[in-house]
Write an enzyme that holds these catalytic residues in place. Sequence first.
Site, PDB file in Angstrom:
ATOM      1  CE  LYS A  34     133.858  99.729 105.387  1.00 58.02           C
ATOM      2  NZ  LYS A  34     134.990 101.386 105.459  1.00 58.02           N
ATOM      3  NE  ARG A 133     135.890 109.374 107.695  1.00 61.59           N
ATOM      4  CZ  ARG A 133     135.223 108.512 107.146  1.00 61.59           C
ATOM      5  NH1 ARG A 133     134.844 107.815 106.490  1.00 61.59           N
ATOM      6  NH2 ARG A 133     136.368 107.233 106.572  1.00 61.59           N
ATOM      7  CE1 TYR A 262      99.880 103.124 101.943  1.00 61.52           C
ATOM      8  CE2 TYR A 262     101.861 101.985 100.792  1.00 61.52           C
ATOM      9  CZ  TYR A 262     100.715 102.499 102.116  1.00 61.52           C
ATOM     10  OH  TYR A 262     100.661 101.209 103.330  1.00 61.52           O
ATOM     11  CG  MET A 310     107.955  97.726 105.527  1.00 62.77           C
ATOM     12  SD  MET A 310     106.848  98.084 106.898  1.00 62.77           S
ATOM     13  CE  MET A 310     106.926  99.446 107.302  1.00 62.77           C
TER      14      MET A 310
HETATM   15  C1  LIG Z   1     136.040 101.216 103.852  1.00 69.17           C
HETATM   16  C2  LIG Z   1     137.240 102.041 103.705  1.00 69.17           C
HETATM   17  C3  LIG Z   1     137.754 101.300 102.981  1.00 69.17           C
HETATM   18  C4  LIG Z   1     136.758 100.464 101.509  1.00 69.17           C
HETATM   19  O1  LIG Z   1     136.353 101.759 100.417  1.00 69.17           O
HETATM   20  P1  LIG Z   1     136.286 101.024  99.535  1.00 69.17           P
HETATM   21  O2  LIG Z   1     135.146 102.613  98.916  1.00 69.17           O
HETATM   22  O3  LIG Z   1     134.693 100.229  99.322  1.00 69.17           O
HETATM   23  O4  LIG Z   1     136.880 100.511  98.535  1.00 69.17           O
HETATM   24  C5  LIG Z   1     138.716 101.696 102.722  1.00 69.17           C
HETATM   25  N1  LIG Z   1     139.905 101.920 103.648  1.00 69.17           N
HETATM   26  C6  LIG Z   1     139.198 102.654 104.867  1.00 69.17           C
HETATM   27  C7  LIG Z   1     139.730 103.265 106.229  1.00 69.17           C
HETATM   28  C8  LIG Z   1     137.892 102.319 104.630  1.00 69.17           C
HETATM   29  O5  LIG Z   1     137.097 103.014 106.489  1.00 69.17           O
END
Ligand SMILES: *Cc1c(COP(=O)(O)O)cnc(C)c1O
Length: 373
Positions: A34, A133, A262, A310
Site C-alpha cells: 500500500k 478501528r 530560517y 522546503m
Molecule cells: C499496513 C498494514 C499491515 C502492514 O503493517 P506493517 O507494520 O507495515 O508490517 C498489516 N495489516 C494491516 C491491516 C495493515 O493495514
Amino acid sequence: MRLSVATIDLAALLANYQALQAQGRPGKVLAVVKANAYGHGLIPCALALAPVVDGFAVAFAEEGAALRQAGVRAPIVVLEGALNREEWSAFAHHRLWPVIHHADHLGALMGFARCGKPLPEQLWVKIDTGMHRLGFSPCQARSVAESLSKLGVDRNRVVWITHLACADEPKHDANALALNRFAQTLAALPDPFQPPICSIANSAALLAIPAAASHWARPGIALYGASPFADRSLPAPLRPVMTLTAPIMATRWIDAGEQVGYGGAFVAEQRTRVGVVAIGYADGYPRTAPTGTPVAVEGRITRTIGRVSMDMLTIDLTDLPETVGVGSSVELWGAAVSVDAVAAQAGTIGYELLCRVQRVSYHYCGMESPLCQ
Ligand SMILES: *Cc1c(COP(=O)(O)O)cnc(C)c1O
C-alpha cells in the site's frame, strides 16, 4: 532529472521478502505494498516480488487495479475493503479479495448475490480484537458467518483477519488479550467454518510474536528494511531497500557566532563549513528533524544544522575533507544512516518518512530488469 534520488535496491527487497517468507512458514506471506509500496514505487516493487510472492496487500481497490493493469496475477487483498457500493464491481472485475469489516459490506454482498453477480473469490472477514478501528466485534462473528453461509460461501473462501494495536511492543499485554479474543471468536464459529483460515501478523508480530502465527502473515515495513518496533531495532538479515541521496549545491565558511537558515535556529560555536544540500521538506525530508540529525557524506557521518527548508537543508562539513564540496552526494538515509535514526530525531516513525518521499528521481537497481539502470 532531479539529482536528488531515491535508489531502490530490488535485490534487498526480494531478500527481505524471502526472509519473512521463511519466518512465516508453513503459512503464506502477503507483501504489503500500500501507499506506493511505502514510498518505494508500487509497480517496480510488485514486479520484482512477483516471481516468488504468495500474494499482495494494498489499502484501496484503486491500488489493486493498478497492480492488475501492470500484469500482476497473484492474489491481492484490499485491506480497507470497499469504500462505497460502486467499488464492489472493481473487486469482481480485477479479482481482488476484499476485507469485509462492516455490516454495509454484507448488505452489498447480498445485493450482488440477488442480482446473480459473482462474489469475490475470497472474502477476508475482519474481527476487531481491541484496536477499535475496523472490524466486526467478536460477538457479531457468528451471525456474519451465518450470513456468509446463506450466500453459499464456505470455509475455503473465507479468511478471518485481525490486526494487533500494540505489536510494535511485542510484550505489551494488549497482544495476548487480542490473540485470546481472536482464538475464542474463531472457536465459536459454526461448524462449516471449522477449522477457520486466519491472518494475524503484521511485520512486528511476524518477527516477534510467535503466538500470532497464522495462515497468512501481512508484513509491510519489514519488507523495506525499516524497523516495525517501538525500540526501532531491525532484526538481521533485513536490510534497507531505499537510499535517499541529494547533492551538495553550495558551501561556505561562517565565523563563530553566525547563524544558519530560517530563524537563526543554529548559531556556530566555532568557524564552521556549511554545506547546502538540494533536498527539503517538499521532498519528504522531515522539517521536524533538528540540528544534529545524522547524514552521511562519502562514507562519513556528520549532522544537519539549522532548520530544514522546503527545497534544501544545511549540514556541517567542518570536520570533513576539503574534497567534499559542490556535487558531493549526501545520504539522508539508507545503509549508513538508518531511516529509523532520522525518524527518532524527527519525532516520527520510519513508515512516515518512507511513504512521504516525493519529487525525487527513482533509480531501481539490484535486479536485471528494464527498470534497472
Ligand atoms: C499496513 C498494514 C499491515 C502492514 O503493517 P506493517 O507494520 O507495515 O508490517 C498489516 N495489516 C494491516 C491491516 C495493515 O493495514
